[in-house]
Motif scaffolding. Sequence first.
Motif, PDB file in Angstrom:
ATOM      1  N   MET A  62      -4.525  -0.668   7.580  1.00 33.48           N
ATOM      2  CA  MET A  62      -3.315   0.128   7.785  1.00 33.48           C
ATOM      3  C   MET A  62      -2.088  -0.692   7.435  1.00 33.48           C
ATOM      4  SD  MET A  62      -0.744   1.164  10.235  1.00 33.48           S
ATOM      5  CE  MET A  62      -1.250   0.583  11.817  1.00 33.48           C
ATOM      6  N   LYS A  63      -1.087  -0.023   6.903  1.00 35.35           N
ATOM      7  CA  LYS A  63       0.156  -0.690   6.533  1.00 35.35           C
ATOM      8  C   LYS A  63       1.306   0.251   6.837  1.00 35.35           C
ATOM      9  CE  LYS A  63       2.597  -2.320   2.402  1.00 35.35           C
ATOM     10  NZ  LYS A  63       2.559  -2.403   0.944  1.00 35.35           N
ATOM     11  N   LYS A  64       2.387  -0.293   7.422  1.00 34.22           N
ATOM     12  CA  LYS A  64       3.592   0.504   7.678  1.00 34.22           C
ATOM     13  C   LYS A  64       4.657   0.139   6.657  1.00 34.22           C
ATOM     14  CE  LYS A  64       2.949   1.461  12.563  1.00 34.22           C
ATOM     15  NZ  LYS A  64       3.533   1.429  13.917  1.00 34.22           N
ATOM     16  N   ASP A  68       9.841   6.566   6.813  1.00 32.83           N
ATOM     17  CA  ASP A  68       8.978   5.708   7.629  1.00 32.83           C
ATOM     18  C   ASP A  68       7.552   6.184   7.391  1.00 32.83           C
ATOM     19  OD1 ASP A  68      10.981   4.135   8.845  1.00 32.83           O
ATOM     20  OD2 ASP A  68      11.452   5.763  10.231  1.00 32.83           O
ATOM     21  N   ARG A 118       3.169   5.475   7.266  1.00 37.94           N
ATOM     22  CA  ARG A 118       1.982   4.731   7.703  1.00 37.94           C
ATOM     23  C   ARG A 118       0.878   5.043   6.693  1.00 37.94           C
ATOM     24  NH1 ARG A 118       0.602   6.714  12.901  1.00 37.94           N
ATOM     25  NH2 ARG A 118      -1.092   7.934  12.055  1.00 37.94           N
ATOM     26  N   GLU A 148      -2.957   4.562   5.666  1.00 34.11           N
ATOM     27  CA  GLU A 148      -4.256   4.221   6.266  1.00 34.11           C
ATOM     28  C   GLU A 148      -5.355   4.386   5.229  1.00 34.11           C
ATOM     29  OE1 GLU A 148      -4.670   5.718  10.569  1.00 34.11           O
ATOM     30  OE2 GLU A 148      -3.197   7.072   9.667  1.00 34.11           O
ATOM     31  N   GLY A 169       4.011  10.305   7.566  1.00 33.33           N
ATOM     32  CA  GLY A 169       5.380   9.799   7.550  1.00 33.33           C
ATOM     33  C   GLY A 169       6.416  10.762   8.067  1.00 33.33           C
TER      34      GLY A 169
END
Length: 199
Positions: free
Chosen positions: A14-16, A43, A45, A47, A57
């Motif tokens: 996962m990366k934000k 914003d 996310r 996955e 988002g």
Amino acid sequence: MFDTRELGRRPGAMKKVSRSVEAPADLGNEVIGVPEGAPIELDLRLESVMDGVLVTGTARASVTGECVRCLEPLGRELEADFQEMFSYPDADARVREADQDDDAEDEEDTLFLEDDLFDLEPVLRDAVVLALPMQPVCQDDCPGLCSQCGARLADDPDHHHDAVDIRWAALQGLAESIQDGEKDNMGGADAGVDEKQEK
């Protein structure tokens, strides 16, 4: 465009991401929308799943338009949530093998990663446009414009016109003459009563 290479096709990774992007042209409807080039705060996310990358988002932007009742300019802040699956190009072949009865329409709706990149604009456009009010108003109880002269009724609550509907004008004249005749008859009746009392 967003890069997913850091996820490395590892399910569960996962990366934000937070980014400000410029609004594309025509991001809105006829009466309200995000001005072209205005900043949109994202914003996201990202996955990694078996068949691709799930993007969840929120988009925040300032929208401008006009009130549908009084045509005054208005502006407000908009927040739109979205979630979309971007499939790996080779995942499509696996899905087709697993389910031969898949509809052609579903295949057309599938979004794909290209060189580990995905284009968020179609998803962002759908989310923002659907979040926009179809009938934006400057205030919930906006009275709108005068139907005869176009004056803004919120500026002058007592504004009105003494207009006569020409379709009823002839009947209005008839009604006035009947009322005048009744007054004359009542005056005569009163005089007759007075004369009887005097006798």
